[in-house]
Design a protein around this motif. Structure first.
Motif, PDB file in Angstrom:
ATOM      1  N   ASN A  83      -1.963  -1.267  -5.310  1.00  0.00           N
ATOM      2  CA  ASN A  83      -2.504  -0.005  -4.815  1.00  0.00           C
ATOM      3  C   ASN A  83      -3.096   0.755  -5.988  1.00  0.00           C
ATOM      4  OD1 ASN A  83      -1.143  -0.940  -2.591  1.00  0.00           O
ATOM      5  ND2 ASN A  83       0.386   0.666  -2.562  1.00  0.00           N
ATOM      6  N   ASN A  84      -4.367   1.133  -5.885  1.00  0.00           N
ATOM      7  CA  ASN A  84      -5.031   1.760  -7.022  1.00  0.00           C
ATOM      8  C   ASN A  84      -5.892   2.944  -6.611  1.00  0.00           C
ATOM      9  OD1 ASN A  84      -4.398  -0.257  -9.251  1.00  0.00           O
ATOM     10  ND2 ASN A  84      -5.341  -1.595  -7.729  1.00  0.00           N
ATOM     11  N   GLU A  85      -5.742   4.057  -7.342  1.00  0.00           N
ATOM     12  CA  GLU A  85      -6.667   5.165  -7.191  1.00  0.00           C
ATOM     13  C   GLU A  85      -7.939   4.813  -7.950  1.00  0.00           C
ATOM     14  OE1 GLU A  85      -5.104   8.914  -8.325  1.00  0.00           O
ATOM     15  OE2 GLU A  85      -3.387   8.802  -6.971  1.00  0.00           O
ATOM     16  N   THR A  86      -9.086   5.163  -7.380  1.00  0.00           N
ATOM     17  CA  THR A  86     -10.367   4.893  -8.025  1.00  0.00           C
ATOM     18  C   THR A  86     -11.259   6.127  -7.860  1.00  0.00           C
ATOM     19  OG1 THR A  86     -11.567   4.027  -6.108  1.00  0.00           O
ATOM     20  CG2 THR A  86     -10.165   2.475  -7.300  1.00  0.00           C
ATOM     21  N   TYR A 136     -11.231   5.642   6.162  1.00  0.00           N
ATOM     22  CA  TYR A 136     -10.889   4.382   5.508  1.00  0.00           C
ATOM     23  C   TYR A 136     -11.392   3.188   6.301  1.00  0.00           C
ATOM     24  CZ  TYR A 136      -6.911   4.291   8.790  1.00  0.00           C
ATOM     25  OH  TYR A 136      -6.130   4.297   9.923  1.00  0.00           O
ATOM     26  N   TYR A 153      -9.479   5.184  -3.046  1.00  0.00           N
ATOM     27  CA  TYR A 153      -8.190   4.474  -3.053  1.00  0.00           C
ATOM     28  C   TYR A 153      -8.401   3.073  -2.510  1.00  0.00           C
ATOM     29  CZ  TYR A 153      -3.102   4.415  -3.381  1.00  0.00           C
ATOM     30  OH  TYR A 153      -1.810   4.145  -3.769  1.00  0.00           O
ATOM     31  N   GLU A 199     -10.141   3.626   1.014  1.00  0.00           N
ATOM     32  CA  GLU A 199     -10.273   5.015   1.443  1.00  0.00           C
ATOM     33  C   GLU A 199     -11.472   5.647   0.749  1.00  0.00           C
ATOM     34  OE1 GLU A 199      -7.854   9.261   1.318  1.00  0.00           O
ATOM     35  OE2 GLU A 199      -6.789   7.409   0.857  1.00  0.00           O
TER      36      GLU A 199
END
Length: 203
Positions: free
Chosen positions: A113-116, A80, A106, A94
């Motif tokens: 906070n977002n997952e990508t 990260y 991430y 991340e």
């Protein structure tokens, strides 16, 4: 803090105009792209990078990024980048890094906070970035020599991002081995290119 907010407002207005821009671009051939180990264009663990960010009014802000690795309870490593300063004050990104691609998985910043699953780099002539704008990434040059405030870099690759529906402009990223991103340029069809950021130092 006030300077950062003013800078951010000016930049967002500019990026809003740019978003969706695209242009015809010639990519490198498949053999050339596939010969590149993309992991070499991600910064080394423990590296600290400083960037200068510019806006259209000539104002600048600086940011500092540190590259770290953490290991979960199952022994899996997560790479990260922790950024302080710049446009969003503080961001943690991340990544999954391999020889074929660098994928942002991430994102943590002031917006949440977002997952990508955004593919920032790939050893392909062209790929879907899988971002919100449905951008396409292209490797448009290799083996470049480029000078930025941090110094001169060789074997730089040029990655151009476009949105297919629009023909007015593009975003160009330059990456150097062992260091990663060294420069970002916004390029319009009928106006002068705009440098968004440049690497100031890398240690």
């Amino acid at each position: 803090m006030k300077k950062q907010l003013v800078f951010m407002a000016a930049l967002l207005a500019f990026v809003f105009v740019l978003s969706g821009c695209s242009s015809d671009n010639k990519t490198v051939d498949k053999k050339t792209a596939e010969a590149i180990d993309i992991s070499e264009y991600f910064p080394s663990i423990g590296m600290t990078r400083e960037y200068i960010h510019y806006d259209t009014e000539g104002q600048t802000v600086e940011s500092i990024e540190t590259v770290n690795v953490s290991t979960d309870s199952e022994g899996n490593d997560s790479v990260y980048i922790h950024e302080k300063g710049g446009v969003t004050t503080e961001t943690i990104k991340e990544y999954i890094v391999s020889s074929e691609e660098v994928k942002l998985v991430y994102l943590i910043n002031t917006l949440g906070n977002n997952e990508t699953a955004v593919v920032e780099l790939a050893n392909k002539p062209k790929w879907d970035k899988n971002d919100a704008n449905k951008s396409v990434g292209m490797m448009t040059a290799t083996g470049l020599t480029m000078e930025v405030p941090a110094g001169k870099y060789n074997e730089v690759i040029e990655i151009t991002s476009v949105i297919p529906e629009d023909k007015e402009g593009k975003t160009i990223h330059y990456y150097a081995p062992g260091v990663g991103l060294i420069k970002t340029v916004f390029s319009f069809k009928d106006t002068k290119d705009f440098i968004f950021n440049e690497l100031k130092s890398a240690n």
